[in-house]
Design an enzyme around this catalytic site. Structure first.
Site, PDB file in Angstrom:
ATOM      1  N   CYS A   2       0.840  -1.185   0.000  1.00 42.06           N
ATOM      2  CA  CYS A   2       0.000   0.000   0.000  1.00 42.06           C
ATOM      3  C   CYS A   2       0.886   1.250   0.000  1.00 42.06           C
ATOM      4  O   CYS A   2       2.051   1.195   0.384  1.00 42.06           O
ATOM      5  CB  CYS A   2      -0.933   0.086   1.187  1.00 42.06           C
ATOM      6  SG  CYS A   2      -1.946  -1.359   1.439  1.00 42.06           S
ATOM      7  N   ARG A  27       3.605  -0.406  -5.025  1.00 46.11           N
ATOM      8  CA  ARG A  27       3.463  -0.960  -3.675  1.00 46.11           C
ATOM      9  C   ARG A  27       2.130  -1.672  -3.464  1.00 46.11           C
ATOM     10  O   ARG A  27       1.894  -2.278  -2.422  1.00 46.11           O
ATOM     11  CB  ARG A  27       3.584   0.161  -2.640  1.00 46.11           C
ATOM     12  CG  ARG A  27       4.942   0.794  -2.613  1.00 46.11           C
ATOM     13  CD  ARG A  27       4.980   1.835  -1.547  1.00 46.11           C
ATOM     14  NE  ARG A  27       4.826   1.240  -0.237  1.00 46.11           N
ATOM     15  CZ  ARG A  27       5.784   1.151   0.650  1.00 46.11           C
ATOM     16  NH1 ARG A  27       6.976   1.598   0.382  1.00 46.11           N
ATOM     17  NH2 ARG A  27       5.556   0.608   1.829  1.00 46.11           N
ATOM     18  N   TRP A  75      -3.069  -2.667  -1.316  1.00 49.46           N
ATOM     19  CA  TRP A  75      -2.813  -4.093  -1.519  1.00 49.46           C
ATOM     20  C   TRP A  75      -3.611  -4.776  -0.423  1.00 49.46           C
ATOM     21  O   TRP A  75      -3.287  -4.674   0.760  1.00 49.46           O
ATOM     22  CB  TRP A  75      -1.325  -4.388  -1.366  1.00 49.46           C
ATOM     23  CG  TRP A  75      -0.941  -5.802  -1.686  1.00 49.46           C
ATOM     24  CD1 TRP A  75      -0.618  -6.315  -2.913  1.00 49.46           C
ATOM     25  CD2 TRP A  75      -0.829  -6.891  -0.767  1.00 49.46           C
ATOM     26  NE1 TRP A  75      -0.326  -7.646  -2.805  1.00 49.46           N
ATOM     27  CE2 TRP A  75      -0.447  -8.037  -1.508  1.00 49.46           C
ATOM     28  CE3 TRP A  75      -1.022  -7.033   0.609  1.00 49.46           C
ATOM     29  CZ2 TRP A  75      -0.249  -9.287  -0.924  1.00 49.46           C
ATOM     30  CZ3 TRP A  75      -0.835  -8.279   1.191  1.00 49.46           C
ATOM     31  CH2 TRP A  75      -0.445  -9.381   0.423  1.00 49.46           C
ATOM     32  N   ASN A  99      -1.641   2.174   5.969  1.00 45.78           N
ATOM     33  CA  ASN A  99      -0.806   1.046   5.536  1.00 45.78           C
ATOM     34  C   ASN A  99      -0.559   0.177   6.750  1.00 45.78           C
ATOM     35  O   ASN A  99      -0.363   0.700   7.852  1.00 45.78           O
ATOM     36  CB  ASN A  99       0.564   1.525   5.050  1.00 45.78           C
ATOM     37  CG  ASN A  99       0.508   2.188   3.704  1.00 45.78           C
ATOM     38  OD1 ASN A  99      -0.549   2.277   3.082  1.00 45.78           O
ATOM     39  ND2 ASN A  99       1.649   2.689   3.258  1.00 45.78           N
ATOM     40  N   GLY A 100      -0.494  -1.136   6.561  1.00 48.61           N
ATOM     41  CA  GLY A 100      -0.205  -2.031   7.682  1.00 48.61           C
ATOM     42  C   GLY A 100      -1.400  -2.896   8.018  1.00 48.61           C
ATOM     43  O   GLY A 100      -2.359  -2.992   7.248  1.00 48.61           O
ATOM     44  N   GLU A 459      16.595 -18.404  -7.499  1.00 46.33           N
ATOM     45  CA  GLU A 459      16.258 -17.052  -7.930  1.00 46.33           C
ATOM     46  C   GLU A 459      15.705 -17.068  -9.356  1.00 46.33           C
ATOM     47  O   GLU A 459      14.720 -16.378  -9.665  1.00 46.33           O
ATOM     48  CB  GLU A 459      17.483 -16.135  -7.798  1.00 46.33           C
ATOM     49  CG  GLU A 459      17.281 -14.716  -8.317  1.00 46.33           C
ATOM     50  CD  GLU A 459      16.143 -13.944  -7.655  1.00 46.33           C
ATOM     51  OE1 GLU A 459      15.578 -14.417  -6.664  1.00 46.33           O
ATOM     52  OE2 GLU A 459      15.803 -12.869  -8.174  1.00 46.33           O
ATOM     53  N   LYS A 463      11.951 -15.767 -10.279  1.00 43.37           N
ATOM     54  CA  LYS A 463      11.753 -14.669 -11.236  1.00 43.37           C
ATOM     55  C   LYS A 463      10.775 -15.091 -12.314  1.00 43.37           C
ATOM     56  O   LYS A 463       9.856 -14.364 -12.665  1.00 43.37           O
ATOM     57  CB  LYS A 463      13.112 -14.307 -11.840  1.00 43.37           C
ATOM     58  CG  LYS A 463      13.351 -12.914 -12.206  1.00 43.37           C
ATOM     59  CD  LYS A 463      13.608 -11.920 -11.103  1.00 43.37           C
ATOM     60  CE  LYS A 463      13.053 -12.158  -9.763  1.00 43.37           C
ATOM     61  NZ  LYS A 463      13.382 -11.359  -8.673  1.00 43.37           N
ATOM     62  N   GLU A 466       7.066 -15.559 -10.854  1.00 36.65           N
ATOM     63  CA  GLU A 466       6.346 -14.388 -10.359  1.00 36.65           C
ATOM     64  C   GLU A 466       5.926 -13.438 -11.476  1.00 36.65           C
ATOM     65  O   GLU A 466       4.891 -12.795 -11.372  1.00 36.65           O
ATOM     66  CB  GLU A 466       7.126 -13.656  -9.266  1.00 36.65           C
ATOM     67  CG  GLU A 466       8.362 -12.939  -9.727  1.00 36.65           C
ATOM     68  CD  GLU A 466       9.071 -12.211  -8.600  1.00 36.65           C
ATOM     69  OE1 GLU A 466       8.410 -11.661  -7.714  1.00 36.65           O
ATOM     70  OE2 GLU A 466      10.314 -12.186  -8.627  1.00 36.65           O
ATOM     71  N   HIS A 482      14.587 -38.067  -6.014  1.00 30.28           N
ATOM     72  CA  HIS A 482      13.931 -38.546  -4.797  1.00 30.28           C
ATOM     73  C   HIS A 482      12.443 -38.194  -4.796  1.00 30.28           C
ATOM     74  O   HIS A 482      11.834 -38.092  -3.733  1.00 30.28           O
ATOM     75  CB  HIS A 482      14.633 -37.976  -3.562  1.00 30.28           C
ATOM     76  CG  HIS A 482      16.041 -38.474  -3.439  1.00 30.28           C
ATOM     77  ND1 HIS A 482      16.333 -39.756  -3.033  1.00 30.28           N
ATOM     78  CD2 HIS A 482      17.233 -37.891  -3.744  1.00 30.28           C
ATOM     79  CE1 HIS A 482      17.647 -39.923  -3.053  1.00 30.28           C
ATOM     80  NE2 HIS A 482      18.219 -38.816  -3.496  1.00 30.28           N
ATOM     81  N   LYS A 576       5.530  -4.323  -3.829  1.00 28.47           N
ATOM     82  CA  LYS A 576       6.983  -4.168  -3.791  1.00 28.47           C
ATOM     83  C   LYS A 576       7.573  -4.344  -2.401  1.00 28.47           C
ATOM     84  O   LYS A 576       8.607  -4.948  -2.232  1.00 28.47           O
ATOM     85  CB  LYS A 576       7.336  -2.788  -4.348  1.00 28.47           C
ATOM     86  CG  LYS A 576       8.826  -2.518  -4.459  1.00 28.47           C
ATOM     87  CD  LYS A 576       9.454  -3.343  -5.550  1.00 28.47           C
ATOM     88  CE  LYS A 576      10.940  -3.142  -5.666  1.00 28.47           C
ATOM     89  NZ  LYS A 576      11.554  -4.229  -6.436  1.00 28.47           N
TER      90      LYS A 576
HETATM   91  C1  F6R Z   1      11.012 -11.042  -5.803  1.00 22.86           C
HETATM   92  C2  F6R Z   1      10.999  -9.980  -4.812  1.00 22.86           C
HETATM   93  C3  F6R Z   1      10.717 -10.351  -3.412  1.00 22.86           C
HETATM   94  C4  F6R Z   1      11.595  -9.522  -2.454  1.00 22.86           C
HETATM   95  C5  F6R Z   1      11.162  -9.787  -1.006  1.00 22.86           C
HETATM   96  C6  F6R Z   1      12.017  -9.044  -0.015  1.00 22.86           C
HETATM   97  O1  F6R Z   1      11.309 -10.548  -7.057  1.00 22.86           O
HETATM   98  O2  F6R Z   1      11.194  -8.839  -5.121  1.00 22.86           O
HETATM   99  O3  F6R Z   1      10.877 -11.716  -3.190  1.00 22.86           O
HETATM  100  O4  F6R Z   1      12.931  -9.870  -2.661  1.00 22.86           O
HETATM  101  O5  F6R Z   1       9.822  -9.422  -0.847  1.00 22.86           O
HETATM  102  O6  F6R Z   1      11.913  -7.668  -0.187  1.00 22.86           O
HETATM  103  P1  F6R Z   1      13.016  -6.706   0.413  1.00 22.86           P
HETATM  104  O7  F6R Z   1      14.270  -6.989  -0.299  1.00 22.86           O
HETATM  105  O8  F6R Z   1      12.491  -5.319   0.171  1.00 22.86           O
HETATM  106  O9  F6R Z   1      13.118  -7.032   1.880  1.00 22.86           O
END
Ligand code: F6R
Length: 581
Positions: A2, A27, A75, A99-100, A459, A463, A466, A482, A576
């Site tokens: 948010c 966000r 969000w 927010n929160g 990773e 990527k 998502e 396994h 984000k």
């Molecule tokens: C994936 C992604 C998330 C962040 C995770 C941690 O592409 O961006 O998995 O890496 O939410 O976020 P930060 O780094 O802001 O603590």
């Protein structure tokens, strides 16, 4: 999660708030809204979906002539994305955005209902508005202080009260800052929302209440005045321009060579500026999502340097029974520096009085502020929800820390050439597009690797799934047989990541095992095995190898998502900065 922006000053707030929301949209983007205030009149406009829909709606509304407003992009946590659940929420004289998460919203709501409050939404936020309204008689700050004593959870609030031409704000475990400019004052959850107006900001501590008028602001905590210095943000508005790219994700991947180069130039002759990990007996690395996978790369590097390393995702670490000693260092990795679980893990370490090291992007964030040491990764503003350049910078920091522990011969030479090699790899977009053609209709994709290649696989897999919504999983190459190998059949794509000389033959055998069961391999590595689909990356010092491999997987994820027509910069259900538990 948010985003909040509020403005009070000389101008009509509409355009300021709209621009702010567009910058905050990364966000959270399931609904949004604004409230404008003139005298006793408060006008609220809300909308489900992207900020563009709110913009359209605002164009068709006759807005009151005013210079005070608050706005929010959501969000969803409590209640589905809908107009009634979108912020701002209004109860009695109080209108606010939040927010929160208010964790005890349900019992509070029951109590307030008994007292006669009729709730309009399913949100926890409306409970907060009702509480402040309940306590508000004439003293708004007193009412806010009483209300926050009753709630559990996290909040950043921007609040309007019908009786006053002011904005009030307060925060706890969720970021909120004040922006200062000659034509007015701002309150926002992210400096990026106001950068085109000002880079001057004031941090707010937990449960400090700020009162903003068009002429100034004052901060109190428990009714006692607080003085805080005005800080200057080093971020620029440039950071939020697309520079001709269609998506931020691609733009941010393309920035990697220059960011890596800048960082190397800054630290290559200044390794003393980085903490020395050798003095610790135990290293704990903690993060969430990609930050955790960056940490996993760090773990493999530090272990080879002879250190004892424990790693966990923050949401688990915070609840585990961790044994600390006086030589434990807890490394918190976070792009935003505001991830709720990572903050909780940091607090746990601080409570146990051990040293903490923040590897963060956002200076001034909670994690950057509260750790014993910090290294800023200097990735600039990252807007695409899926992290790319920040991940690479995190790995670069870990790699330099590893070099500082164990200075091997080829590192510095390879480090110097790294940005150019990375650029050459990123320039092969035609090839990544071709591979994307082979992947984008798949339902399942697998990634395999061992040790650091396993961390890279994790990773790469995250990527891809998502941003493209293709189911994808990553396994330690030796573990596949396994159980999971039963999922592999004719045409299943399996990425084999192979950069570690010591175990490369083992992983190749595992790749051959899936090929003989019909899998189509995509090999990513340093030796040419003659696979039809292969991405060859230059062989460099082991501590640097992931920095060349991961970007190729980021590119593939991008082009697969592109081919599938996905909302690349704002994948569904994500946000984000995950500031709720
Ligand atoms: C994936 C992604 C998330 C962040 C995770 C941690 O592409 O961006 O998995 O890496 O939410 O976020 P930060 O780094 O802001 O603590």
């Amino acid at each position: 999660m948010c985003g909040i922006i509020g403005y009070i000053g000389k101008e009509h707030p509409k355009e300021i708030l709209l621009e702010g929301l567009k910058n905050l949209e990364y966000r959270g983007y399931d609904s949004s809204g604004m409230a404008f205030k003139k005298g006793k009149e408060i006008q609220i406009v809300k909308c489900v979906g992207k900020i563009a829909f709110l913009e359209e709606k605002l164009q068709n509304e006759k807005l009151i002539d005013c210079n005070i407003g608050i706005a929010h992009t959501r969000w969803a946590t409590h209640g589905e994305p809908s107009e009634k659940n979108a912020h701002p929420h209004q109860v009695g004289k109080i209108t606010l955005v939040h927010n929160g998460i208010i964790e005890n919203a349900a019992p509070l709501k029951k109590e307030l209902e008994k007292e006669g409050v009729k709730f309009q939404s399913s949100t926890d936020t409306e409970v907060m508005a009702a509480l402040i309204n309940k306590y508000y008689k004439k003293d708004m700050i007193g009412a806010i202080n009483k209300a926050i004593k009753e709630v559990k959870g996290s909040y950043a609030l921007a609040i309007l009260n019908e009786d006053e031409d002011k904005i009030y704000a307060v925060r706890c475990q969720s970021p909120l800052i004040i922006g200062v400019e000659k034509n007015g004052y701002y309150v926002t959850s992210d400096i990026g929302a106001i950068l085109s107006h000002t880079n001057q900001y004031v941090l707010l501590g937990e449960n400090e209440v700020v009162e903003l008028t068009k002429d100034g602001y004052s901060i109190t905590k428990n009714n006692k005045p607080i003085t805080r210095k005005v800080e200057t943000s080093t971020l620029s508005t440039e950071d939020s321009s697309l520079h001709g790219y269609e998506h931020y994700m691609l733009k941010e991947i393309m920035e990697e060579p220059i960011l890596v180069d800048n960082f190397i130039k800054k630290y290559i002759n200044n390794l003393d500026a980085l903490p020395d990990l050798k003095k610790y007996h135990d290293i704990h690395i903690v993060g969430c999502g990609s930050a955790y996978y960056a940490g996993m790369i760090g773990k493999y590097l530090f272990e080879e340097d002879g250190l004892r390393v424990d790693i966990d995702v923050a949401s688990e670490y915070r609840y585990r029974n961790i044994i600390y000693n006086d030589k434990t260092l807890v490394i918190l990795i976070s792009q935003s520096g505001e991830t709720a679980d990572t903050i909780a893990a940091m607090r746990k370490a601080i409570e146990h009085k051990v040293d903490t090291l923040a590897i963060v992007n956002v200076d001034g964030s909670t994690i950057a502020r509260d750790c014993t040491y910090k290294v800023l990764i200097e990735a600039g503003r990252e807007i695409a929800v899926a992290t790319t350049k920040a991940f690479i910078q995190q790995v670069l920091v870990l790699s330099l820390l590893s070099y500082k522990i164990n200075k091997d011969d080829t590192y510095l030479e390879d480090l110097i050439h790294l940005p150019q090699q990375l650029k050459v790899l990123l320039d092969k977009s035609g090839y990544y597009k071709k591979l994307a053609d082979a992947i984008y209709k798949q339902e399942d994709v697998f990634f395999i690797g061992r040790k650091v290649d396993y961390a890279i696989s994790m990773e790469g897999s995250l990527k891809l799934k998502e941003v493209s919504y293709i189911h994808s999983d990553s396994y330690q190459a030796g573990e596949l047989k396994h159980g999971t190998i039963s999922l592999v059949n004719e045409g299943t794509i399996v990425f084999g990541i192979i950069t570690d000389d010591e175990i490369k033959d083992k992983t190749i055998s595992n790749l051959e095992e899936v090929i003989s069961r019909g899998a189509v391999p995509i090999y990513v590595g340093i030796d040419d095995y003659g696979y039809e689909n292969q991405i060859l990356v230059p062989r460099v010092n082991k501590k640097l190898q992931p920095i060349l491999v991961v970007p190729t997987l980021q590119m593939i994820a991008y082009y697969v998502a592109y081919k599938r027509g996905c909302d690349i910069d704002k994948p569904r259900n994500l946000a984000k900065s995950v500031t709720v538990e």
